[in-house]
Write a protein that holds these residues in place. Structure first.
Motif, PDB file in Angstrom:
ATOM      1  N   PHE A 100     -47.688 -28.626  -0.093  1.00  0.00           N
ATOM      2  CA  PHE A 100     -47.321 -29.113  -1.422  1.00  0.00           C
ATOM      3  C   PHE A 100     -45.844 -29.517  -1.473  1.00  0.00           C
ATOM      4  O   PHE A 100     -44.963 -28.737  -1.089  1.00  0.00           O
ATOM      5  CB  PHE A 100     -47.607 -28.035  -2.466  1.00  0.00           C
ATOM      6  N   TYR A 101     -45.549 -30.732  -1.968  1.00  0.00           N
ATOM      7  CA  TYR A 101     -44.165 -31.232  -1.999  1.00  0.00           C
ATOM      8  C   TYR A 101     -43.469 -30.834  -3.308  1.00  0.00           C
ATOM      9  O   TYR A 101     -43.978 -31.079  -4.398  1.00  0.00           O
ATOM     10  CB  TYR A 101     -44.121 -32.763  -1.880  1.00  0.00           C
ATOM     11  N   TYR A 102     -42.270 -30.243  -3.181  1.00  0.00           N
ATOM     12  CA  TYR A 102     -41.433 -30.000  -4.367  1.00  0.00           C
ATOM     13  C   TYR A 102     -39.968 -30.027  -3.954  1.00  0.00           C
ATOM     14  O   TYR A 102     -39.628 -29.840  -2.786  1.00  0.00           O
ATOM     15  CB  TYR A 102     -41.780 -28.669  -5.042  1.00  0.00           C
ATOM     16  N   LYS A 103     -39.091 -30.258  -4.938  1.00  0.00           N
ATOM     17  CA  LYS A 103     -37.651 -30.368  -4.669  1.00  0.00           C
ATOM     18  C   LYS A 103     -36.906 -29.997  -5.948  1.00  0.00           C
ATOM     19  O   LYS A 103     -37.347 -30.323  -7.044  1.00  0.00           O
ATOM     20  CB  LYS A 103     -37.350 -31.830  -4.286  1.00  0.00           C
ATOM     21  N   GLU A 104     -35.779 -29.335  -5.796  1.00  0.00           N
ATOM     22  CA  GLU A 104     -34.948 -28.988  -6.944  1.00  0.00           C
ATOM     23  C   GLU A 104     -33.841 -30.023  -7.116  1.00  0.00           C
ATOM     24  O   GLU A 104     -33.274 -30.504  -6.142  1.00  0.00           O
ATOM     25  CB  GLU A 104     -34.323 -27.602  -6.737  1.00  0.00           C
ATOM     26  N   VAL A 105     -33.555 -30.380  -8.366  1.00  0.00           N
ATOM     27  CA  VAL A 105     -32.448 -31.300  -8.638  1.00  0.00           C
ATOM     28  C   VAL A 105     -31.738 -30.839  -9.911  1.00  0.00           C
ATOM     29  O   VAL A 105     -32.375 -30.397 -10.867  1.00  0.00           O
ATOM     30  CB  VAL A 105     -32.943 -32.768  -8.764  1.00  0.00           C
ATOM     31  N   LEU A 106     -30.405 -30.909  -9.910  1.00  0.00           N
ATOM     32  CA  LEU A 106     -29.635 -30.509 -11.091  1.00  0.00           C
ATOM     33  C   LEU A 106     -29.567 -31.652 -12.099  1.00  0.00           C
ATOM     34  O   LEU A 106     -29.582 -32.828 -11.710  1.00  0.00           O
ATOM     35  CB  LEU A 106     -28.220 -30.096 -10.684  1.00  0.00           C
ATOM     36  N   LEU A 107     -29.475 -31.301 -13.364  1.00  0.00           N
ATOM     37  CA  LEU A 107     -29.399 -32.305 -14.433  1.00  0.00           C
ATOM     38  C   LEU A 107     -28.274 -33.304 -14.146  1.00  0.00           C
ATOM     39  O   LEU A 107     -28.449 -34.517 -14.269  1.00  0.00           O
ATOM     40  CB  LEU A 107     -29.167 -31.608 -15.772  1.00  0.00           C
ATOM     41  N   LYS A 108     -27.141 -32.787 -13.713  1.00  0.00           N
ATOM     42  CA  LYS A 108     -25.977 -33.663 -13.484  1.00  0.00           C
ATOM     43  C   LYS A 108     -26.168 -34.578 -12.266  1.00  0.00           C
ATOM     44  O   LYS A 108     -25.447 -35.547 -12.085  1.00  0.00           O
ATOM     45  CB  LYS A 108     -24.703 -32.829 -13.327  1.00  0.00           C
ATOM     46  N   ASP A 109     -27.172 -34.248 -11.414  1.00  0.00           N
ATOM     47  CA  ASP A 109     -27.393 -35.043 -10.197  1.00  0.00           C
ATOM     48  C   ASP A 109     -28.586 -35.999 -10.295  1.00  0.00           C
ATOM     49  O   ASP A 109     -29.007 -36.566  -9.283  1.00  0.00           O
ATOM     50  CB  ASP A 109     -27.624 -34.113  -8.987  1.00  0.00           C
ATOM     51  N   ASP A 111     -28.852 -38.957 -11.268  1.00  0.00           N
ATOM     52  CA  ASP A 111     -28.559 -40.320 -10.799  1.00  0.00           C
ATOM     53  C   ASP A 111     -28.434 -40.416  -9.277  1.00  0.00           C
ATOM     54  O   ASP A 111     -28.434 -41.505  -8.719  1.00  0.00           O
ATOM     55  CB  ASP A 111     -27.273 -40.848 -11.450  1.00  0.00           C
ATOM     56  N   GLU A 112     -28.316 -39.247  -8.615  1.00  0.00           N
ATOM     57  CA  GLU A 112     -28.177 -39.246  -7.153  1.00  0.00           C
ATOM     58  C   GLU A 112     -29.531 -39.211  -6.433  1.00  0.00           C
ATOM     59  O   GLU A 112     -29.594 -39.338  -5.210  1.00  0.00           O
ATOM     60  CB  GLU A 112     -27.375 -38.010  -6.690  1.00  0.00           C
ATOM     61  N   VAL A 113     -30.602 -39.003  -7.196  1.00  0.00           N
ATOM     62  CA  VAL A 113     -31.931 -38.857  -6.577  1.00  0.00           C
ATOM     63  C   VAL A 113     -32.329 -40.145  -5.852  1.00  0.00           C
ATOM     64  O   VAL A 113     -32.236 -41.244  -6.416  1.00  0.00           O
ATOM     65  CB  VAL A 113     -32.984 -38.506  -7.657  1.00  0.00           C
ATOM     66  N   LYS A 114     -32.763 -40.016  -4.602  1.00  0.00           N
ATOM     67  CA  LYS A 114     -33.216 -41.175  -3.815  1.00  0.00           C
ATOM     68  C   LYS A 114     -34.732 -41.299  -3.946  1.00  0.00           C
ATOM     69  O   LYS A 114     -35.481 -40.495  -3.387  1.00  0.00           O
ATOM     70  CB  LYS A 114     -32.818 -41.002  -2.346  1.00  0.00           C
ATOM     71  N   LEU A 115     -35.161 -42.317  -4.679  1.00  0.00           N
ATOM     72  CA  LEU A 115     -36.586 -42.482  -4.964  1.00  0.00           C
ATOM     73  C   LEU A 115     -37.417 -42.696  -3.706  1.00  0.00           C
ATOM     74  O   LEU A 115     -38.569 -42.276  -3.654  1.00  0.00           O
ATOM     75  CB  LEU A 115     -36.809 -43.655  -5.927  1.00  0.00           C
ATOM     76  N   ASP A 143     -39.652 -46.797 -14.579  1.00  0.00           N
ATOM     77  CA  ASP A 143     -40.066 -45.580 -15.265  1.00  0.00           C
ATOM     78  C   ASP A 143     -39.003 -44.498 -15.104  1.00  0.00           C
ATOM     79  O   ASP A 143     -38.683 -43.772 -16.044  1.00  0.00           O
ATOM     80  CB  ASP A 143     -41.381 -45.103 -14.624  1.00  0.00           C
ATOM     81  N   TRP A 144     -38.439 -44.396 -13.911  1.00  0.00           N
ATOM     82  CA  TRP A 144     -37.434 -43.382 -13.614  1.00  0.00           C
ATOM     83  C   TRP A 144     -36.191 -43.554 -14.485  1.00  0.00           C
ATOM     84  O   TRP A 144     -35.631 -42.587 -15.007  1.00  0.00           O
ATOM     85  CB  TRP A 144     -37.092 -43.436 -12.127  1.00  0.00           C
ATOM     86  N   LEU A 145     -35.769 -44.800 -14.694  1.00  0.00           N
ATOM     87  CA  LEU A 145     -34.607 -45.067 -15.560  1.00  0.00           C
ATOM     88  C   LEU A 145     -34.886 -44.596 -16.989  1.00  0.00           C
ATOM     89  O   LEU A 145     -34.048 -43.974 -17.633  1.00  0.00           O
ATOM     90  CB  LEU A 145     -34.280 -46.568 -15.556  1.00  0.00           C
ATOM     91  N   ARG A 146     -36.094 -44.880 -17.459  1.00  0.00           N
ATOM     92  CA  ARG A 146     -36.496 -44.494 -18.821  1.00  0.00           C
ATOM     93  C   ARG A 146     -36.559 -42.964 -18.952  1.00  0.00           C
ATOM     94  O   ARG A 146     -36.056 -42.375 -19.913  1.00  0.00           O
ATOM     95  CB  ARG A 146     -37.872 -45.108 -19.113  1.00  0.00           C
ATOM     96  N   VAL A 147     -37.153 -42.307 -17.952  1.00  0.00           N
ATOM     97  CA  VAL A 147     -37.349 -40.851 -17.997  1.00  0.00           C
ATOM     98  C   VAL A 147     -36.018 -40.111 -17.958  1.00  0.00           C
ATOM     99  O   VAL A 147     -35.812 -39.137 -18.691  1.00  0.00           O
ATOM    100  CB  VAL A 147     -38.290 -40.405 -16.847  1.00  0.00           C
ATOM    101  N   LYS A 148     -35.078 -40.584 -17.136  1.00  0.00           N
ATOM    102  CA  LYS A 148     -33.758 -39.932 -17.068  1.00  0.00           C
ATOM    103  C   LYS A 148     -33.091 -39.924 -18.447  1.00  0.00           C
ATOM    104  O   LYS A 148     -32.521 -38.913 -18.868  1.00  0.00           O
ATOM    105  CB  LYS A 148     -32.857 -40.656 -16.060  1.00  0.00           C
ATOM    106  N   GLN A 149     -33.170 -41.048 -19.140  1.00  0.00           N
ATOM    107  CA  GLN A 149     -32.572 -41.157 -20.465  1.00  0.00           C
ATOM    108  C   GLN A 149     -33.257 -40.204 -21.454  1.00  0.00           C
ATOM    109  O   GLN A 149     -32.600 -39.512 -22.233  1.00  0.00           O
ATOM    110  CB  GLN A 149     -32.669 -42.613 -20.956  1.00  0.00           C
TER     111      GLN A 149
END
Length: 389
Positions: A100-109, A111-115, A143-149
């Protein structure tokens, strides 16, 4: 023992407390003076010191802070953390689900997520959160741009409403989309760590992209079909942490091949806002609160034998109108009730505070199930009146 807190304590839970004389503490000033006989914090703490098999139930995760502060000498903080933090939970069950794939990312990061490094589509949700707050499905780059906002907006609003323990916006879990139909169920672990399942509900969605909590239902047929598999899963899960004397609310998906993958496990409670346990009681006459606190194991053969063939639903009337709740002056509850053959209980909610108009429990004959399908896809616009300016 029971901890009561905001946002909602049902009539059924209050009646259960009175009927069985469960010692109860109000941790959120949610009970009217004289409404229930309450005890103090010291009595609960002393009870846990004297009896290692003490049990405590809370109707709301707002009480978690009280448990962490007062019962730190018990196993409860450890149990709570492994489930409340969805990243800790994924680590816990990695051995059960190695692919199963999962990853942690911080709110402040965000914009750094590599799709290009993520499985597409994917789900993003707060590491610590509840309801459907901050839960989004991402299908492509736009979709990713919309979801981040959206995430940034949601968490600005939510932090004014709920304790930081409940909505910790600093960290998010990105995970692969779990295929299959979604279910929710309540369970507990007894003093020997044996799993006891207290009902089965199916979570319906209006579309592939829908992540709302609009409709859950249960029936004799549903419980019969899934109870053995869910009991086995809970037993396997409990052995990962050696859980004892502990209640949980679990959400899973089951795919066409019958493979079960958990979405999340909520500690110390059944469904929030006194929903799932109350729905189970309406459908089966079983009292999940009483079962857990009095160590009762349901006789499912007898319960199923005595159940009718109707469908019992919980309808959560979230504000899907796209009109801000602050601009709505009226919700037409009468018009809503007229759409159902047999409404069992309506709970009106302060929608200006919680963006939920209410919750409705219904009983529906199988051949009238279209009434549930219709409310599932409704935007509720025909039931609201906007403020006039």
């Amino acid at each position: 023992m029971i901890l009561l807190d905001k946002p909602y304590v049902s009539k059924f839970l209050k009646e259960t407390i009175e009927k069985y004389n469960f010692p109860t503490l109000d941790t959120g000033n949610v009970i009217e003076k004289g409404e229930l006989s309450l005890i103090g914090s010291e009595q609960i703490v002393q009870h846990f010191r004297d009896n290692t098999n003490s049990r405590i139930y809370t109707n709301s995760e707002n009480s978690i802070n009280w448990v962490l502060n007062h019962l730190s000498f018990t196993k409860l903080p450890e149990y709570i953390n492994v489930f409340k933090n969805k990243i800790e939970f994924r680590k816990l069950i990695q051995g059960m689900y190695p692919d199963f794939y999962y990853k942690e990312v911080l709110l402040k990061d965000l914009d750094e997520v590599k799709l290009d490094e993520l499985p597409m589509p994917f789900i993003i949700k707060p590491a610590v959160g509840f309801l459907s707050l901050g839960v989004h499905k991402v299908v492509d780059e736009n979709d990713w741009l919309r979801v981040k906002q959206l995430i940034r907006e949601e968490f600005t609003d939510a932090q004014a409403l709920f304790p930081i323990e409940v909505v910790n916006a600093s960290s998010f879990l990105i995970e692969e989309v779990i295929a299959g139909e979604e279910f929710a169920f309540d369970a507990y672990f007894d003093e020997n760590g044996e799993a006891v399942v207290l009902g089965v509900l199916k979570h319906l969605f209006a579309s592939e992209k829908d992540v709302s909590d609009r409709v859950y239902y249960t029936s004799k047929e549903l419980i019969k079909a899934y109870l053995p598999q869910f009991k086995q899963f809970v037993q396997d899960l409990g052995e990962q942490v050696e859980l004892k004397n502990f209640p949980v609310h679990i959400e899973v998906r089951v795919d066409e091949a019958g493979k079960l993958v958990p979405i999340e496990v909520n500690p110390m409670r059944f469904g929030g806002w006194c929903t799932t346990a109350d729905l189970t009681h309406l459908a089966t006459k079983l009292n999940p609160y009483h079962c857990f606190l009095s160590n009762i194991k349901p006789d499912w053969d007898q319960i199923l034998n005595e159940m009718d063939d109707e469908i019992y639903s919980l309808i959560i009337l979230d504000n899907s109108t796209k009109i801000p709740s602050s601009q709505i002056s009226h919700f037409d509850y009468e018009k809503l009730l007229n759409r159902f053959c047999n409404p069992l209980e309506l709970r009106k909610i302060d929608y200006k505070l919680y963006s939920i108009f209410g919750m409705l429990f219904t009983k529906t004959p199988r051949d009238e199930f279209h009434e549930i399908e219709e409310i599932l896809v409704s935007d509720l616009c025909d039931l609201v009146i906007e403020e006039s300016h």
